[in-house]
Motif scaffolding. Structure first.
Motif, mmCIF file in Angstrom:
data_model
loop_
_atom_site.group_PDB
_atom_site.id
_atom_site.type_symbol
_atom_site.label_atom_id
_atom_site.label_comp_id
_atom_site.label_asym_id
_atom_site.label_seq_id
_atom_site.Cartn_x
_atom_site.Cartn_y
_atom_site.Cartn_z
ATOM 1 N N ILE A 147 0.837 -1.201 0.000
ATOM 2 C CA ILE A 147 0.000 0.000 0.000
ATOM 3 C C ILE A 147 0.874 1.253 0.000
ATOM 4 O O ILE A 147 0.521 2.266 -0.613
ATOM 5 N N PHE A 148 2.022 1.200 0.663
ATOM 6 C CA PHE A 148 2.996 2.293 0.653
ATOM 7 C C PHE A 148 3.312 2.705 -0.781
ATOM 8 O O PHE A 148 3.469 3.893 -1.086
ATOM 9 N N GLY A 149 3.432 1.708 -1.655
ATOM 10 C CA GLY A 149 3.405 1.990 -3.083
ATOM 11 C C GLY A 149 4.722 2.261 -3.768
ATOM 12 O O GLY A 149 4.742 2.544 -4.966
ATOM 13 N N GLN A 150 5.842 2.174 -3.040
ATOM 14 C CA GLN A 150 7.138 2.387 -3.666
ATOM 15 C C GLN A 150 8.182 1.563 -2.928
ATOM 16 O O GLN A 150 7.957 1.106 -1.812
ATOM 17 N N ASN A 151 9.313 1.350 -3.587
ATOM 18 C CA ASN A 151 10.371 0.562 -2.981
ATOM 19 C C ASN A 151 10.799 1.211 -1.669
ATOM 20 O O ASN A 151 10.843 2.434 -1.554
ATOM 21 N N ALA A 152 11.105 0.359 -0.686
ATOM 22 C CA ALA A 152 11.233 0.884 0.672
ATOM 23 C C ALA A 152 12.323 0.196 1.466
ATOM 24 O O ALA A 152 12.569 -1.015 1.316
ATOM 25 N N PHE A 153 12.956 0.984 2.316
ATOM 26 C CA PHE A 153 13.819 0.486 3.382
ATOM 27 C C PHE A 153 12.907 0.250 4.577
ATOM 28 O O PHE A 153 12.220 1.172 5.026
ATOM 29 N N ALA A 154 12.869 -0.985 5.072
ATOM 30 C CA ALA A 154 11.926 -1.349 6.133
ATOM 31 C C ALA A 154 12.669 -1.785 7.388
ATOM 32 O O ALA A 154 13.705 -2.458 7.308
ATOM 33 N N GLU A 155 12.111 -1.416 8.527
ATOM 34 C CA GLU A 155 12.683 -1.792 9.812
ATOM 35 C C GLU A 155 11.566 -2.246 10.747
ATOM 36 O O GLU A 155 10.397 -2.280 10.374
ATOM 37 N N GLY A 156 11.947 -2.561 11.987
ATOM 38 C CA GLY A 156 10.969 -3.057 12.954
ATOM 39 C C GLY A 156 10.586 -4.479 12.598
ATOM 40 O O GLY A 156 11.447 -5.325 12.359
ATOM 41 N N VAL A 157 9.288 -4.744 12.534
ATOM 42 C CA VAL A 157 8.823 -6.044 12.057
ATOM 43 C C VAL A 157 8.470 -5.948 10.579
ATOM 44 O O VAL A 157 7.829 -6.839 10.020
ATOM 45 N N GLY A 158 8.903 -4.866 9.941
ATOM 46 C CA GLY A 158 8.664 -4.651 8.525
ATOM 47 C C GLY A 158 7.684 -3.544 8.240
ATOM 48 O O GLY A 158 7.392 -3.246 7.084
ATOM 49 N N GLU A 159 7.184 -2.896 9.322
ATOM 50 C CA GLU A 159 6.120 -1.905 9.150
ATOM 51 C C GLU A 159 6.639 -0.469 9.096
ATOM 52 O O GLU A 159 5.930 0.447 8.668
ATOM 53 N N ALA A 160 7.893 -0.240 9.528
ATOM 54 C CA ALA A 160 8.474 1.108 9.501
ATOM 55 C C ALA A 160 9.156 1.309 8.152
ATOM 56 O O ALA A 160 10.221 0.732 7.904
ATOM 57 N N LEU A 161 8.549 2.100 7.271
ATOM 58 C CA LEU A 161 8.950 2.170 5.874
ATOM 59 C C LEU A 161 9.437 3.559 5.498
ATOM 60 O O LEU A 161 8.844 4.566 5.879
ATOM 61 N N ARG A 162 10.518 3.590 4.705
ATOM 62 C CA ARG A 162 10.995 4.840 4.125
ATOM 63 C C ARG A 162 11.318 4.597 2.655
ATOM 64 O O ARG A 162 11.887 3.548 2.311
ATOM 65 N N PRO A 163 10.973 5.528 1.773
ATOM 66 C CA PRO A 163 11.270 5.320 0.353
ATOM 67 C C PRO A 163 12.772 5.266 0.110
ATOM 68 O O PRO A 163 13.552 5.941 0.795
ATOM 69 N N VAL A 164 13.180 4.453 -0.854
ATOM 70 C CA VAL A 164 14.596 4.307 -1.153
ATOM 71 C C VAL A 164 14.767 4.065 -2.654
ATOM 72 O O VAL A 164 13.914 3.437 -3.295
ATOM 73 N N ARG A 165 15.840 4.586 -3.201
ATOM 74 C CA ARG A 165 16.148 4.325 -4.608
ATOM 75 C C ARG A 165 16.755 2.934 -4.732
ATOM 76 O O ARG A 165 17.611 2.545 -3.925
ATOM 77 N N THR A 166 16.326 2.191 -5.737
ATOM 78 C CA THR A 166 16.820 0.838 -5.961
ATOM 79 C C THR A 166 17.348 0.716 -7.387
ATOM 80 O O THR A 166 17.083 1.584 -8.228
ATOM 81 N N PRO A 167 18.086 -0.342 -7.688
ATOM 82 C CA PRO A 167 18.669 -0.471 -9.030
ATOM 83 C C PRO A 167 17.608 -0.538 -10.124
ATOM 84 O O PRO A 167 16.555 -1.165 -9.947
#
Length: 292
Positions: A147-167
């Motif tokens: 639902i976040f809708g973009q590639n993400a760096f995730a932490e916690g149990v996977g719910e803490a999301l930040r957008p990140v550039r990927t290859p």
């Protein structure tokens, strides 16, 4: 509007997956980068004249009442009733299921996320992206990412999301032919839980110096899965001849990045017939992002 057709539910890869510890409640602390793929299931939604939620496609091994699709739809229907006092019309949900179960590709979670986004639109529910993410989290830790809708760096149990550039690349994916139960991996005595935490700039800096992830991170669950499920180890060994092959999620699927579609086709042309395999382009955002 009475229907939404051909709604995509894309697969994801975990470009790396580190287990940093375990909370007092038993949940594991993770760090990962989620990558969306241009490959996945497809769902159709058609409103009914009553209030029933029905899955009209059979899925082997998944009873309708246990399906995340149905559970997500009913959860949203109850939330709309709570907010508006009016019960929205029921819906028939058809799915073209191509992602394997127990593959680490997030198929069930992606299907549930697409269901929440599509029905939020079809029912004119008006929930925000964050509200849908919060609604979906109890059903599965990966649902908020889709639902976040973009590639993400995730932490916690996977719910803490930040957008990140990927290859910007293509991926070759092997389905080794086994379903790996997530619980079996996380409960194994072989699992270590002490990988030092990283910061998002570590990942981003690595990509500034090269176009792929070669040499960066690992999947802490991989050595457990390969020990318990030899076909996973075999697929990684074979694919390693063509790139930095690693497992996604808790398994069983294995992937490696290649520069372009031509290179992906070249690897697939050599693939042993005993495995199902496919290629996919890296997506930068979820195809349904515009719905929210």
């Amino acid at each position: 509007m009475t229907s939404l057709k051909n709604c995509p539910a894309p697969a994801k890869l975990n470009l790396f997956l580190h287990v940093n510890g375990r909370r007092a409640d038993g949940y594991h602390l993770l760090q990962t980068v989620f990558q969306l793929l241009d490959h996945g299931d497809t769902l159709d939604f058609t409103l009914r004249d009553d209030a029933q939620i029905r899955r009209v496609s059979d899925i082997a091994g998944v009873p309708e009442e246990q399906d995340l699709i149905v559970r997500a739809a009913r959860l949203l229907q109850a939330e709309v009733l709570r907010r508006s006092g009016a019960l929205p019309r029921g819906v028939d949900i058809a799915i073209q299921k191509i992602l394997p179960m127990g593959g680490g590709l997030g198929g069930g979670s992606s299907d549930a996320a697409t269901t929440l986004m599509a029905l939020n639109k079809l029912w004119n529910a008006g929930l925000t992206r964050q509200q849908l993410m919060d609604l979906g989290l109890p059903l599965g830790a990966d649902i908020p990412f889709f639902i976040f809708g973009q590639n993400a760096f995730a932490e916690g149990v996977g719910e803490a999301l930040r957008p990140v550039r990927t290859p910007t690349c293509w991926y070759v994916v092997i389905e080794p032919g086994v379903a790996v139960p997530t619980a079996a991996i996380f409960s194994s005595g072989l699992l270590t839980r002490d990988t030092p935490p990283i910061i998002i700039t570590d990942f981003s800096s690595h990509l500034e110096n090269q176009t792929d992830l070669k040499g960066y991170g690992k999947n802490d669950l991989q050595h457990v899965a390969t020990s318990l499920f030899p076909p996973v180890a075999e697929a990684i060994e074979w694919l390693s001849a063509y790139g930095d092959a690693r497992m996604t999620g808790s398994g069983a699927c294995v992937f490696c990045a290649v520069a372009n579609e031509v290179d992906a086709d070249a690897v697939l042309s050599k693939m042993p017939n005993k495995w199902s395999s496919w290629k996919a382009k890296a997506l930068m955002q979820h195809p349904l992002t515009a719905m929210l």
